[in-house]
Motif scaffolding. Structure first.
Motif, short mmCIF file in Angstrom:
data_model
loop_
_atom_site.label_atom_id
_atom_site.label_comp_id
_atom_site.label_asym_id
_atom_site.label_seq_id
_atom_site.Cartn_x
_atom_site.Cartn_y
_atom_site.Cartn_z
N ILE A 52 28.48 -15.66 93.68
CA ILE A 52 29.17 -15.02 92.57
C ILE A 52 30.58 -14.64 92.99
CG2 ILE A 52 29.18 -13.07 90.98
CD1 ILE A 52 26.10 -12.99 91.27
N LEU A 53 31.56 -15.14 92.24
CA LEU A 53 32.96 -14.77 92.48
C LEU A 53 33.33 -13.55 91.64
CD1 LEU A 53 34.55 -18.34 92.45
CD2 LEU A 53 34.00 -16.91 94.44
N GLN A 54 32.88 -13.55 90.39
CA GLN A 54 33.08 -12.41 89.51
C GLN A 54 32.09 -12.50 88.37
OE1 GLN A 54 37.10 -12.57 88.10
NE2 GLN A 54 36.71 -14.25 86.71
N TYR A 55 31.83 -11.33 87.76
CA TYR A 55 30.93 -11.34 86.61
C TYR A 55 31.31 -10.25 85.63
CZ TYR A 55 28.32 -7.47 88.83
OH TYR A 55 27.96 -6.28 89.40
N ASP A 56 31.01 -10.52 84.38
CA ASP A 56 31.22 -9.57 83.30
C ASP A 56 29.83 -9.02 82.95
OD1 ASP A 56 31.47 -8.25 80.88
OD2 ASP A 56 32.69 -9.79 79.94
N PHE A 57 29.55 -7.85 83.44
CA PHE A 57 28.23 -7.27 83.30
C PHE A 57 27.85 -7.04 81.83
CE2 PHE A 57 25.32 -3.65 83.08
CZ PHE A 57 24.25 -4.19 83.79
N GLU A 58 28.80 -6.61 81.02
CA GLU A 58 28.49 -6.36 79.61
C GLU A 58 28.08 -7.63 78.89
OE1 GLU A 58 30.94 -3.70 77.37
OE2 GLU A 58 31.32 -2.43 79.11
N SER A 59 28.70 -8.76 79.19
CA SER A 59 28.30 -10.04 78.60
C SER A 59 26.86 -10.37 78.98
CB SER A 59 29.21 -11.17 79.08
OG SER A 59 30.50 -11.03 78.58
N GLN A 60 26.51 -10.09 80.22
CA GLN A 60 25.13 -10.33 80.65
C GLN A 60 24.15 -9.43 79.91
OE1 GLN A 60 24.14 -11.09 84.77
NE2 GLN A 60 26.33 -11.25 85.25
N CYS A 61 24.51 -8.18 79.72
CA CYS A 61 23.64 -7.24 78.99
C CYS A 61 23.37 -7.74 77.57
CB CYS A 61 24.25 -5.85 78.92
SG CYS A 61 24.10 -4.90 80.43
N HIS A 62 24.43 -8.10 76.86
CA HIS A 62 24.27 -8.58 75.49
C HIS A 62 23.36 -9.82 75.46
CE1 HIS A 62 27.09 -5.79 73.71
NE2 HIS A 62 28.05 -6.17 74.55
N ALA A 63 23.55 -10.73 76.41
CA ALA A 63 22.75 -11.95 76.45
C ALA A 63 21.28 -11.65 76.77
CB ALA A 63 23.33 -12.93 77.49
N VAL A 64 21.02 -10.72 77.68
CA VAL A 64 19.65 -10.35 78.02
C VAL A 64 18.96 -9.75 76.80
CG1 VAL A 64 18.23 -8.73 79.34
CG2 VAL A 64 20.00 -10.03 80.48
N PHE A 65 19.62 -8.82 76.13
CA PHE A 65 19.02 -8.18 74.97
C PHE A 65 18.74 -9.21 73.88
CE2 PHE A 65 21.32 -4.03 76.27
CZ PHE A 65 20.28 -3.70 77.13
N GLN A 66 19.64 -10.17 73.69
CA GLN A 66 19.41 -11.22 72.69
C GLN A 66 18.22 -12.09 73.08
OE1 GLN A 66 21.08 -11.69 69.59
NE2 GLN A 66 19.17 -12.81 69.43
N ASN A 67 18.11 -12.43 74.35
CA ASN A 67 16.98 -13.24 74.81
C ASN A 67 15.65 -12.51 74.60
OD1 ASN A 67 18.53 -15.45 75.52
ND2 ASN A 67 18.72 -14.82 77.66
N VAL A 68 15.62 -11.22 74.90
CA VAL A 68 14.40 -10.44 74.67
C VAL A 68 14.04 -10.47 73.18
CG1 VAL A 68 13.41 -8.11 74.68
CG2 VAL A 68 14.63 -8.96 76.70
N ARG A 69 15.03 -10.30 72.33
CA ARG A 69 14.80 -10.33 70.88
C ARG A 69 14.23 -11.69 70.46
NH1 ARG A 69 16.78 -6.76 67.25
NH2 ARG A 69 18.38 -6.08 68.71
N TYR A 70 14.80 -12.79 70.96
CA TYR A 70 14.28 -14.13 70.65
C TYR A 70 12.81 -14.25 71.02
CZ TYR A 70 19.05 -16.12 70.16
OH TYR A 70 20.33 -16.42 69.77
N ILE A 71 12.50 -13.83 72.24
CA ILE A 71 11.13 -13.96 72.75
C ILE A 71 10.17 -13.12 71.92
CG2 ILE A 71 9.64 -13.49 74.73
CD1 ILE A 71 12.21 -14.20 76.46
N LEU A 72 10.55 -11.90 71.61
CA LEU A 72 9.70 -11.03 70.79
C LEU A 72 9.44 -11.65 69.42
CD1 LEU A 72 11.30 -7.55 71.54
CD2 LEU A 72 8.99 -8.31 72.22
N GLU A 73 10.50 -12.09 68.77
CA GLU A 73 10.37 -12.64 67.42
C GLU A 73 9.47 -13.87 67.40
OE1 GLU A 73 14.41 -13.23 66.16
OE2 GLU A 73 14.72 -11.09 65.78
N GLU A 74 9.62 -14.75 68.38
CA GLU A 74 8.81 -15.96 68.39
C GLU A 74 7.36 -15.68 68.74
OE1 GLU A 74 10.57 -19.34 70.23
OE2 GLU A 74 12.47 -19.02 69.19
#
Length: 138
Positions: A52-74
């Motif tokens: 890892i050279l750099q990361y945007d932690f907030e982008s990762q948070c939003h993506a994780v929460f969206q993935n959890v939502r996808y999995i729950l809904e399905e």
């Protein structure tokens, strides 16, 4: 017991299902920020060796929460059905304040129990992963 595949969340990085139902409980395997069908990770820049050279932690948070939502809904559940969330962070000192703020926004109405741990590394170059339990209301 049943496994629930998902077509919107990223493919698992190992031989495991994203969900497992036992009675009226839905257990989610660890969910990270990767996106289905993409090699890159939201907000992460890595070198040719995968460091890892750099990361945007907030982008990762939003993506994780969206993935959890996808999995729950399905699996037939909803965000408000979450009853327990275990969060793994690779940098508690720097990332916890942003995580805590975003968590409060996403969980303004749902109030699952929560445990947050700092760990040394995750299987892919990510900074956050969630392990969740939801209740299914048939």
């Amino acid at each position: 017991m049943a496994e629930h595949p998902t077509s919107r969340a990223p493919e698992p990085v190992g031989a495991y299902p994203y969900t497992r139902r036992v009675g009226n409980l839905l257990f989610l395997s660890g969910v990270g920020p990767r996106q289905r069908g993409q090699r890159g990770i939201p907000g992460v820049e890595v070198d040719e060796d995968g460091n890892i050279l750099q990361y945007d932690f907030e982008s990762q948070c939003h993506a994780v929460f969206q993935n959890v939502r996808y999995i729950l809904e399905e699996a037939g559940a909803a965000w408000d059905d979450l009853v327990d969330v275990t969060v793994f962070l690779t940098n508690m000192k720097d990332d916890f304040p942003a995580y805590n703020r975003l968590y409060a926004e996403y969980f303004a109405t749902a109030h699952p129990c929560r445990t947050t741990l700092e760990i040394n590394a995750l299987p892919t170059p990510i900074a956050i992963e969630l392990k969740c339990i939801a209740v299914l209301r048939d």
